[in-house]
Scaffold this motif. Structure first.
Motif, short mmCIF file in Angstrom:
data_model
loop_
_atom_site.label_atom_id
_atom_site.label_comp_id
_atom_site.label_asym_id
_atom_site.label_seq_id
_atom_site.Cartn_x
_atom_site.Cartn_y
_atom_site.Cartn_z
N HIS A 1 0.86 -1.19 0.00
CA HIS A 1 0.00 0.00 0.00
C HIS A 1 0.89 1.24 0.00
CE1 HIS A 1 -2.34 3.29 1.80
NE2 HIS A 1 -3.45 2.65 1.43
N THR A 2 0.83 2.03 -1.08
CA THR A 2 1.68 3.23 -1.18
C THR A 2 0.88 4.53 -1.21
OG1 THR A 2 1.72 3.44 -3.61
CG2 THR A 2 3.26 1.86 -2.60
N LEU A 3 -0.43 4.45 -1.10
CA LEU A 3 -1.26 5.65 -1.18
C LEU A 3 -1.12 6.49 0.09
CD1 LEU A 3 -4.50 4.00 -2.59
CD2 LEU A 3 -2.68 5.12 -3.88
N GLY A 4 -1.33 7.79 -0.05
CA GLY A 4 -1.27 8.65 1.12
C GLY A 4 -1.15 10.11 0.73
N ILE A 5 -1.46 10.99 1.66
CA ILE A 5 -1.36 12.43 1.42
C ILE A 5 -0.61 13.09 2.57
CG2 ILE A 5 -3.43 12.59 -0.01
CD1 ILE A 5 -4.95 13.58 2.47
N LEU A 6 0.10 14.15 2.26
CA LEU A 6 0.82 14.92 3.26
C LEU A 6 -0.01 16.11 3.73
CD1 LEU A 6 3.48 15.15 4.82
CD2 LEU A 6 4.36 16.53 2.95
N LEU A 7 -0.81 16.66 2.81
CA LEU A 7 -1.72 17.76 3.12
C LEU A 7 -3.11 17.40 2.62
CD1 LEU A 7 0.44 20.83 2.03
CD2 LEU A 7 -0.05 20.12 4.37
N GLU A 8 -4.12 17.86 3.32
CA GLU A 8 -5.49 17.58 2.91
C GLU A 8 -5.94 18.56 1.83
OE1 GLU A 8 -7.23 17.63 6.85
OE2 GLU A 8 -7.39 15.44 6.81
N ASN A 9 -5.14 18.66 0.80
CA ASN A 9 -5.39 19.55 -0.34
C ASN A 9 -4.58 19.00 -1.49
OD1 ASN A 9 -5.25 21.57 -2.31
ND2 ASN A 9 -5.41 23.21 -0.80
N LYS B 1 0.38 -20.77 6.11
CA LYS B 1 1.63 -20.33 5.48
C LYS B 1 1.80 -18.81 5.62
CE LYS B 1 1.53 -24.09 2.11
NZ LYS B 1 1.47 -24.44 0.65
N VAL B 2 1.76 -18.33 6.84
CA VAL B 2 1.82 -16.89 7.11
C VAL B 2 3.13 -16.27 6.64
CG1 VAL B 2 1.74 -15.12 8.91
CG2 VAL B 2 0.29 -17.14 9.10
N ASN B 3 4.23 -16.96 6.85
CA ASN B 3 5.54 -16.42 6.49
C ASN B 3 5.70 -16.19 4.99
OD1 ASN B 3 6.08 -16.56 9.17
ND2 ASN B 3 7.85 -17.91 9.01
N GLY B 4 4.87 -16.85 4.22
CA GLY B 4 4.96 -16.70 2.77
C GLY B 4 4.15 -15.54 2.23
N ARG B 5 3.46 -14.82 3.12
CA ARG B 5 2.64 -13.68 2.69
C ARG B 5 3.06 -12.43 3.45
NH1 ARG B 5 -1.34 -17.76 3.44
NH2 ARG B 5 -1.71 -16.95 5.52
N SER B 6 2.94 -11.29 2.80
CA SER B 6 3.29 -10.03 3.46
C SER B 6 2.36 -8.90 3.03
CB SER B 6 4.74 -9.64 3.16
OG SER B 6 4.88 -9.26 1.80
N PHE B 7 2.19 -7.95 3.92
CA PHE B 7 1.46 -6.72 3.62
C PHE B 7 2.36 -5.57 4.03
CE2 PHE B 7 -1.22 -3.09 4.32
CZ PHE B 7 -2.22 -3.20 3.36
N THR B 8 2.76 -4.76 3.06
CA THR B 8 3.67 -3.65 3.32
C THR B 8 2.92 -2.33 3.30
OG1 THR B 8 5.50 -4.86 2.29
CG2 THR B 8 5.76 -2.47 2.57
N TYR B 9 3.13 -1.54 4.33
CA TYR B 9 2.49 -0.22 4.44
C TYR B 9 3.57 0.85 4.44
CZ TYR B 9 -0.04 3.72 6.56
OH TYR B 9 -0.58 4.95 6.83
N ILE B 10 3.42 1.85 3.56
CA ILE B 10 4.37 2.95 3.51
C ILE B 10 3.93 4.01 4.51
CG2 ILE B 10 5.58 4.62 2.08
CD1 ILE B 10 6.01 1.65 1.31
N SER B 11 4.58 4.03 5.64
CA SER B 11 4.27 4.99 6.69
C SER B 11 5.23 6.18 6.55
CB SER B 11 4.41 4.33 8.06
OG SER B 11 3.97 5.19 9.08
N ALA B 12 5.72 6.72 7.64
CA ALA B 12 6.63 7.87 7.58
C ALA B 12 7.54 7.88 8.79
CB ALA B 12 5.83 9.17 7.51
#
Length: 277
Positions: free
Chosen positions: A78-86, A153-164
């Motif tokens: 998941h790479t979506l995101g905003i820095l300002l609400e505009n 098979k949890v180790n074979g799956r991943s969910f990556t989140y782009i935080s800050a």
């Protein structure tokens, strides 16, 4: 058959480099975005790997538009995101800089607009937090549909989140708060996949030479960081907290792939660790 690697926001500033890194690593890559189109690029190298990506359109807030893409996915990003609400700050990043350098410091974005300006979704709560939680939950539901053996098979799956790494001066606290709240919710789902939380700082692209606001900001931040390191020798803690190193989209992407390919890794990846990539 290569593992399926799905990147939401894959045609964005960071997302496209994650797709490139995944293609290079031999994954079956799917980019999901509002437009479903590949990003514009004049670089020959970009055109080559872009041909290997499946560019798909979907709405992050409508799971029915993409849940089938997650059915056999091994890794979701998941790479979506905003820095300002505009939304205007992201448009500004693609323009030629003006003499008003102060305004540029307000426009620190990470990619193209995921939604239209009038959309009620263009808020920290929705874009930075709820969109990620919704995607993670949808991925989780697809996993639950699998057999007990496959679920295990949890180790074979991943969910990556782009935080800050942290918030920015003059940026509302809602930005970093929404990121941290999303992190907590995603980490609760580690029974189903390995949560990987990336915390980059201000990002730049190693292959973009055009002069613009992002280049201006990158140069200014690098100058401040070097001044703090070599002139002040990092002796003032409040300056160390305020002035952080920049990081390239390539370093972030490489770090993501490194963590994904380590079946024992889950949790937070700090800016300092990303810079080692």
């Amino acid at each position: 058959m290569a593992s399926k690697f799905v990147v939401f926001g894959g045609n964005g500033f960071l997302g496209k480099r994650i797709c490139q890194e995944a293609v290079t690593a031999g994954y079956q890559v799917v980019s999901v975005s509002r437009s479903g189109k590949a990003p514009h690029s004049t670089e020959l190298n970009d055109k080559q790997w872009m041909q290997e990506v499946q560019w798909t359109a979907a709405d992050i807030f409508k799971p029915d538009s993409y849940h089938m893409l997650l059915k056999d996915a091994a890794n979701v990003v998941h790479t979506l995101g905003i820095l300002l609400e505009n939304e205007n700050y992201k448009k500004t990043l693609s323009k030629t800089p003006t003499n008003d350098s102060r305004s540029h410091l307000l426009f620190l974005g990470t990619g193209p607009n995921p939604l239209k300006k009038e959309s009620p979704y263009f808020t920290y709560e929705m874009m930075n937090k709820q969109s990620a939680i919704m995607l993670a939950n949808t991925f989780k539901q697809e996993i639950i549909k699998k057999s007990k053996k496959e679920q295990a098979k949890v180790n074979g799956r991943s969910f990556t989140y782009i935080s800050a790494d942290r918030g920015f001066p003059m940026i509302p606290s809602g930005y970093i708060n929404s990121k941290r709240e999303a992190e907590l919710e995603i980490e609760k789902m580690q029974e189903y996949f390995r949560p990987i939380i990336m915390r980059p700082g201000f990002m730049f692209d190693e292959h973009r030479n055009a002069i613009g606001p992002r280049s201006f900001i990158h140069g200014a931040l690098e100058l401040l960081y070097c001044g703090n390191k070599f002139l002040l020798q990092n002796k003032l803690q409040f300056m160390n907290e305020l002035i952080r190193p920049t990081v390239s989209t390539q370093q972030v992407s490489h770090s993501i792939l490194t963590k994904i390919e380590n079946p024992d890794f889950k949790g937070v990846v700090s800016l300092e660790e990303i810079l080692k990539a």
